[in-house]
Design a protein around this motif. Structure first.
Motif, PDB file in Angstrom:
ATOM      1  N   GLU A 120      47.705  81.914  65.041  1.00  0.00           N
ATOM      2  CA  GLU A 120      46.598  82.243  64.141  1.00  0.00           C
ATOM      3  C   GLU A 120      45.603  82.785  65.200  1.00  0.00           C
ATOM      4  O   GLU A 120      45.850  82.897  66.508  1.00  0.00           O
ATOM      5  N   LYS A 167      42.597  82.465  60.725  1.00  0.00           N
ATOM      6  CA  LYS A 167      43.614  82.693  59.882  1.00  0.00           C
ATOM      7  C   LYS A 167      44.859  82.719  60.808  1.00  0.00           C
ATOM      8  O   LYS A 167      44.735  83.270  61.921  1.00  0.00           O
ATOM      9  N   THR A 168      46.022  82.607  60.066  1.00  0.00           N
ATOM     10  CA  THR A 168      47.174  82.993  60.935  1.00  0.00           C
ATOM     11  C   THR A 168      47.517  84.496  60.709  1.00  0.00           C
ATOM     12  O   THR A 168      46.865  85.133  59.834  1.00  0.00           O
ATOM     13  N   GLU A 210      49.131  85.324  57.370  1.00  0.00           N
ATOM     14  CA  GLU A 210      48.132  85.197  56.585  1.00  0.00           C
ATOM     15  C   GLU A 210      47.407  86.580  56.369  1.00  0.00           C
ATOM     16  O   GLU A 210      47.138  87.426  55.165  1.00  0.00           O
ATOM     17  N   GLU A 226      47.585  89.403  53.085  1.00  0.00           N
ATOM     18  CA  GLU A 226      46.312  89.411  52.637  1.00  0.00           C
ATOM     19  C   GLU A 226      45.650  90.728  52.597  1.00  0.00           C
ATOM     20  O   GLU A 226      45.227  91.246  51.627  1.00  0.00           O
TER      21      GLU A 226
END
Lengths: 232, 123
Positions: free
Chosen positions: A196, A209-210, A213, A217
């Motif tokens: 992350e 966030k990772t 992700e 996104e």
């Protein structure tokens, strides 16, 4: 949940300058975390607070549930931005030093990595290039079986090939239940090895966030997102 | 076959694709034991947790299976690999067709170009 690093309303000011502004952060065990932000965003201040080299102005910081001190230093392996090693020393002397200092230091690991990099343990630090010195320091830090590795700009001064080697060293040597926090702005080089990322901006956390992700996104790499968030 | 990761898509998804390719092309043969997560992660220069995630997904789909204490293995089911190959082929062709259509070729033209090129390959 037993976090390795916890910050609650953590603030650090230097006179009128606010280095960290009310930071709330939890970092889990067993992760490789990128601490990312432009210059003067508070990365080094946060790392120094973890190491008890600075004390919070307000709020608290906990390492494995404890306030920074002798006990937490035992479980943290820290690579500072600047070297603190005496450059008249030979690498083998420094290894002895580390062995005395840290019970979790594994000399065999250090010697093994040195030989892979063709660094002679009998060489004195002062005869080495900047890049080699950085490698030696990283080897020392990664030869400990620590719970938390704090690496402040570990890949700044070395060429891309050595960078790959360093990342490989981090990947293959960190203790599996340990967490590695790497502060850097060379994001594209390291994002593949991160679990992350934490974005710091003007002393505040703007994102945690990772990597996947972020890619899922936004359809962008962490590097591309960073350039967008911190556009000058 | 080396690992080739691009920067804009989730890493675990790319790892799944490349593991599938490695299995289909026989880098990891039917029924063989895979290297450990750590080794694979090192090889691909990725985070071990990300590699773990990719391998778990491949286990869910059945291409891999793990045996307690002895590690992770490639499926022994030939059919499954055949199906995976077909799926990958279809995806590749679909991508090609889309690109060609974007370029303005119609189906007839695409097919005849493919034919011509295949003939040349045979020579």
């Amino acid at each position: 949940m037993n976090y390795i690093l916890e910050c609650n309303n953590l603030t650090k000011t230097f006179g009128p300058t606010i280095a960290l502004n009310n930071v709330n952060l939890n970092v889990e065990r067993g992760k490789i975390v990128g601490l990312l932000g432009p210059n003067a965003s508070g990365k080094t201040t946060l790392i120094k607070l973890c190491n008890d080299l600075l004390t919070p102005t307000s709020g608290e910081i906990l390492i494995g549930g404890k306030k920074p001190g002798i006990e937490t230093k035992r479980i943290i392996s820290y690579l500072p931005e600047r070297t603190y090693l005496n450059d008249w020393m030979r690498v083998s002397d420094i290894i002895e030093f580390f062995k005395d200092f840290y019970t979790d230091f594994v000399p065999d690991k250090a010697y093994d990595m040195l030989s892979k990099l063709n660094i002679d343990p009998k060489d004195k630090l002062k005869t080495m290039s900047k890049g080699t010195k950085e490698k030696v320091q990283l080897i020392l830090v990664m030869s400990r079986e620590a719970d938390l590795y704090l690496l402040d700009e570990p890949i700044g001064g070395v060429d891309p090939a050595a960078r790959d080697y360093i990342l490989d060293t981090i990947l293959s040597n960190y203790n599996e239940s340990g967490t590695v926090i790497i502060s850097t702005h060379l994001i594209s080089d390291i994002e593949k090895i991160l679990d992350e990322v934490i974005f710091l901006k003007e002393g505040q956390i703007v994102l945690q966030k990772t990597v996947d992700e972020i890619r899922e996104e936004t359809g962008k790499s962490v590097d591309a997102l960073f350039r967008e968030v911190f556009k000058c | 076959m080396s690992w080739n990761l691009t920067s804009d898509r989730p890493i675990y998804a790319q790892l799944i694709e490349q593991m599938e390719l490695k299995i289909c092309s026989g880098v990891y043969p039917l029924g063989s034991k895979l290297p450990s997560v750590r080794e694979l992660a090192r090889e691909a220069s990725v985070n071990p947790n990300t590699m773990q995630r990719a391998l778990s997904k491949l286990e869910e789909s059945g291409l891999l299976y793990s045996v307690r204490t002895s590690g992770r293995f490639v499926t022994e089911d030939k059919n499954m690999i055949k199906e995976t190959k077909k799926r990958i082929a279809r995806e590749q062709i679909q991508e090609l067709l889309k690109k060609m259509t974007d370029l303005g070729f119609d189906q007839q033209e695409i097919l005849s170009m493919l034919n011509d090129m295949a003939k040349e390959l045979k020579k």
